[in-house]
Design a protein around this motif. Structure first.
Motif, PDB file in Angstrom:
ATOM      1  N   THR A  12       0.901  -1.276   0.192  1.00  0.00           N
ATOM      2  CA  THR A  12      -0.006  -0.018  -0.128  1.00  0.00           C
ATOM      3  C   THR A  12       0.894   1.138   0.183  1.00  0.00           C
ATOM      4  OG1 THR A  12      -1.565  -1.131   1.325  1.00  0.00           O
ATOM      5  CG2 THR A  12      -1.916   1.148   1.076  1.00  0.00           C
ATOM      6  N   GLY A  13       0.584   2.158  -0.670  1.00  0.00           N
ATOM      7  CA  GLY A  13       1.291   3.315  -1.057  1.00  0.00           C
ATOM      8  C   GLY A  13       0.341   4.729  -0.697  1.00  0.00           C
ATOM      9  N   HIS A  14       0.834   5.612  -0.196  1.00  0.00           N
ATOM     10  CA  HIS A  14       0.309   6.977   0.009  1.00  0.00           C
ATOM     11  C   HIS A  14       1.291   8.152  -0.534  1.00  0.00           C
ATOM     12  CE1 HIS A  14      -2.783   5.293   2.649  1.00  0.00           C
ATOM     13  NE2 HIS A  14      -1.813   4.437   3.102  1.00  0.00           N
ATOM     14  N   ARG A  15       0.602   9.124  -1.229  1.00  0.00           N
ATOM     15  CA  ARG A  15       1.301  10.344  -1.489  1.00  0.00           C
ATOM     16  C   ARG A  15       0.251  11.360  -1.795  1.00  0.00           C
ATOM     17  NH1 ARG A  15       3.868  14.312  -2.332  1.00  0.00           N
ATOM     18  NH2 ARG A  15       4.954  14.879  -4.158  1.00  0.00           N
ATOM     19  N   GLU A  45       4.486  10.389 -20.239  1.00  0.00           N
ATOM     20  CA  GLU A  45       5.438   9.312 -20.146  1.00  0.00           C
ATOM     21  C   GLU A  45       6.267   9.379 -19.157  1.00  0.00           C
ATOM     22  OE1 GLU A  45       6.788   5.935 -21.546  1.00  0.00           O
ATOM     23  OE2 GLU A  45       5.136   6.932 -22.468  1.00  0.00           O
ATOM     24  N   VAL A  46       6.672  10.663 -18.708  1.00  0.00           N
ATOM     25  CA  VAL A  46       7.329  10.984 -17.621  1.00  0.00           C
ATOM     26  C   VAL A  46       6.924  10.179 -16.360  1.00  0.00           C
ATOM     27  CG1 VAL A  46       8.343  12.568 -15.735  1.00  0.00           C
ATOM     28  CG2 VAL A  46       8.247  13.169 -18.345  1.00  0.00           C
ATOM     29  N   LEU A  47       5.481  10.522 -15.960  1.00  0.00           N
ATOM     30  CA  LEU A  47       4.798   9.632 -14.837  1.00  0.00           C
ATOM     31  C   LEU A  47       5.003   7.996 -15.136  1.00  0.00           C
ATOM     32  CD1 LEU A  47       1.684  11.767 -14.542  1.00  0.00           C
ATOM     33  CD2 LEU A  47       3.607  11.779 -13.176  1.00  0.00           C
ATOM     34  N   VAL A  48       4.818   7.632 -16.109  1.00  0.00           N
ATOM     35  CA  VAL A  48       5.033   5.992 -16.429  1.00  0.00           C
ATOM     36  C   VAL A  48       6.407   5.694 -15.732  1.00  0.00           C
ATOM     37  CG1 VAL A  48       4.840   4.163 -17.902  1.00  0.00           C
ATOM     38  CG2 VAL A  48       3.242   6.003 -18.077  1.00  0.00           C
ATOM     39  N   MET A  49       7.512   6.449 -16.561  1.00  0.00           N
ATOM     40  CA  MET A  49       9.035   6.030 -16.135  1.00  0.00           C
ATOM     41  C   MET A  49       9.174   6.179 -14.628  1.00  0.00           C
ATOM     42  SD  MET A  49      10.888   8.236 -19.136  1.00  0.00           S
ATOM     43  CE  MET A  49      12.093   8.742 -18.103  1.00  0.00           C
ATOM     44  N   ASP A  50       8.626   7.395 -14.099  1.00  0.00           N
ATOM     45  CA  ASP A  50       8.610   7.354 -12.333  1.00  0.00           C
ATOM     46  C   ASP A  50       7.880   6.175 -11.850  1.00  0.00           C
ATOM     47  OD1 ASP A  50       9.334   8.953 -10.141  1.00  0.00           O
ATOM     48  OD2 ASP A  50       7.282   9.697 -10.034  1.00  0.00           O
ATOM     49  N   LEU A  51       6.864   5.834 -12.207  1.00  0.00           N
ATOM     50  CA  LEU A  51       6.248   4.764 -11.644  1.00  0.00           C
ATOM     51  C   LEU A  51       7.110   3.393 -11.570  1.00  0.00           C
ATOM     52  CD1 LEU A  51       2.345   4.138 -12.121  1.00  0.00           C
ATOM     53  CD2 LEU A  51       3.943   2.309 -12.590  1.00  0.00           C
ATOM     54  N   GLY A  73      -6.638  12.436  -5.018  1.00  0.00           N
ATOM     55  CA  GLY A  73      -5.413  13.222  -5.955  1.00  0.00           C
ATOM     56  C   GLY A  73      -5.553  13.423  -7.243  1.00  0.00           C
ATOM     57  N   GLY A  74      -4.319  13.799  -7.637  1.00  0.00           N
ATOM     58  CA  GLY A  74      -4.203  14.032  -9.258  1.00  0.00           C
ATOM     59  C   GLY A  74      -3.237  12.860  -9.727  1.00  0.00           C
ATOM     60  N   GLY A  77       0.293  12.555  -7.477  1.00  0.00           N
ATOM     61  CA  GLY A  77       0.211  12.068  -6.275  1.00  0.00           C
ATOM     62  C   GLY A  77      -0.064  10.583  -6.629  1.00  0.00           C
ATOM     63  N   GLN A  78      -1.208  10.248  -7.269  1.00  0.00           N
ATOM     64  CA  GLN A  78      -1.213   8.674  -7.643  1.00  0.00           C
ATOM     65  C   GLN A  78       0.036   8.022  -8.106  1.00  0.00           C
ATOM     66  OE1 GLN A  78      -4.641   8.413 -10.314  1.00  0.00           O
ATOM     67  NE2 GLN A  78      -6.036   9.044  -8.725  1.00  0.00           N
ATOM     68  N   THR A  79       0.681   8.625  -8.860  1.00  0.00           N
ATOM     69  CA  THR A  79       2.110   7.884  -9.403  1.00  0.00           C
ATOM     70  C   THR A  79       2.992   7.623  -8.348  1.00  0.00           C
ATOM     71  OG1 THR A  79       1.888   9.035 -11.651  1.00  0.00           O
ATOM     72  CG2 THR A  79       4.141   8.111 -10.945  1.00  0.00           C
ATOM     73  N   GLY A  80       3.150   8.827  -7.489  1.00  0.00           N
ATOM     74  CA  GLY A  80       4.000   8.669  -6.279  1.00  0.00           C
ATOM     75  C   GLY A  80       3.295   7.478  -5.225  1.00  0.00           C
ATOM     76  N   ALA A  81       2.107   7.196  -5.096  1.00  0.00           N
ATOM     77  CA  ALA A  81       1.423   6.333  -4.061  1.00  0.00           C
ATOM     78  C   ALA A  81       1.664   4.946  -4.789  1.00  0.00           C
ATOM     79  CB  ALA A  81      -0.144   6.682  -4.198  1.00  0.00           C
ATOM     80  N   ILE A  82       1.415   4.685  -6.154  1.00  0.00           N
ATOM     81  CA  ILE A  82       1.469   3.459  -6.720  1.00  0.00           C
ATOM     82  C   ILE A  82       3.160   3.234  -6.783  1.00  0.00           C
ATOM     83  CG2 ILE A  82       1.527   2.215  -8.994  1.00  0.00           C
ATOM     84  CD1 ILE A  82      -0.661   4.110  -9.854  1.00  0.00           C
ATOM     85  N   ARG A  83       4.173   4.259  -6.940  1.00  0.00           N
ATOM     86  CA  ARG A  83       5.446   3.761  -6.715  1.00  0.00           C
ATOM     87  C   ARG A  83       5.978   3.143  -5.287  1.00  0.00           C
ATOM     88  NH1 ARG A  83      10.517   8.086  -7.673  1.00  0.00           N
ATOM     89  NH2 ARG A  83       9.911   8.323  -5.643  1.00  0.00           N
ATOM     90  N   LEU A  84       5.572   3.922  -4.244  1.00  0.00           N
ATOM     91  CA  LEU A  84       5.630   3.494  -2.829  1.00  0.00           C
ATOM     92  C   LEU A  84       4.908   1.932  -2.642  1.00  0.00           C
ATOM     93  CD1 LEU A  84       6.813   3.908  -0.134  1.00  0.00           C
ATOM     94  CD2 LEU A  84       4.839   5.084   0.463  1.00  0.00           C
ATOM     95  N   GLY A  85       3.726   1.731  -3.168  1.00  0.00           N
ATOM     96  CA  GLY A  85       2.949   0.545  -3.255  1.00  0.00           C
ATOM     97  C   GLY A  85       3.971  -0.502  -3.893  1.00  0.00           C
ATOM     98  N   ILE A  86       4.520  -0.346  -4.974  1.00  0.00           N
ATOM     99  CA  ILE A  86       5.319  -1.322  -5.826  1.00  0.00           C
ATOM    100  C   ILE A  86       6.711  -1.608  -5.056  1.00  0.00           C
ATOM    101  CG2 ILE A  86       6.653  -1.560  -7.609  1.00  0.00           C
ATOM    102  CD1 ILE A  86       4.787   0.126  -9.559  1.00  0.00           C
TER     103      ILE A  86
END
Length: 141
Positions: A12-15, A45-51, A73-74, A77-86
């Motif tokens: 689970t990730g939060h951002r 594409e930058v958000l996908v790379m970040d994720l 969120g937007g 924030g969603q990208t950051g949350a998914i990254r932490l979840g991964i």
């Protein structure tokens, strides 16, 4: 954090105000967000790379399929949350594999700064101000 079903790892990730529940399953590297392909869901594409950064850091990009359910969120924030979840799901996978400190995911993820949650949130509006810190324009006369 981890539900030990047959080869299913969760995190689970939060951002900001976003919350993501991520599930890793062995596969070919397909990433799904809220039932859509990641490239269709995220506009940049930058958000996908970040994720994908935690998967790249641990060389597991083609090893797992990622299914994320995210709300609030937007896109950023969603990208950051998914990254932490991964990241957390990868750590739960790493804890089930035989201990080998040389190839530990934790070391690589910690060095890249993915384990720490970003605590920054939107600051509240203060009375007498237009926004959190923006004061009304000063008029001498």
């Amino acid at each position: 954090m981890a539900k030990e079903k047959k080869n299913v790892y969760t995190g689970t990730g939060h951002r900001k105000s976003s919350v993501a529940r991520v599930t890793l399953t062995p596969g070919k590297g397909k990433i799904t967000v809220n039932g859509h392909d990641v490239n269709d869901y995220l506009p940049y594409e930058v958000l996908v790379m970040d994720l994908c950064q935690p998967l790249e850091a641990t060389n597991t990009r083609e090893m797992f399929d990622v299914d994320a359910k995210v709300s609030g969120g937007g896109f950023s924030g969603q990208t950051g949350a998914i990254r932490l979840g991964i990241t957390r799901a990868l750590l739960s996978y790493d804890s089930t594999t035989p201990a080998d400190s040389e190839n530990s995911f934790r070391k690589a993820l910690k060095a890249a700064g993915f384990i720490t949650r970003d605590p920054r949130k939107k600051e509240r509006k203060k009375p007498g101000l237009k926004k959190a810190r923006r004061a009304p324009q000063f008029s001498k006369r």
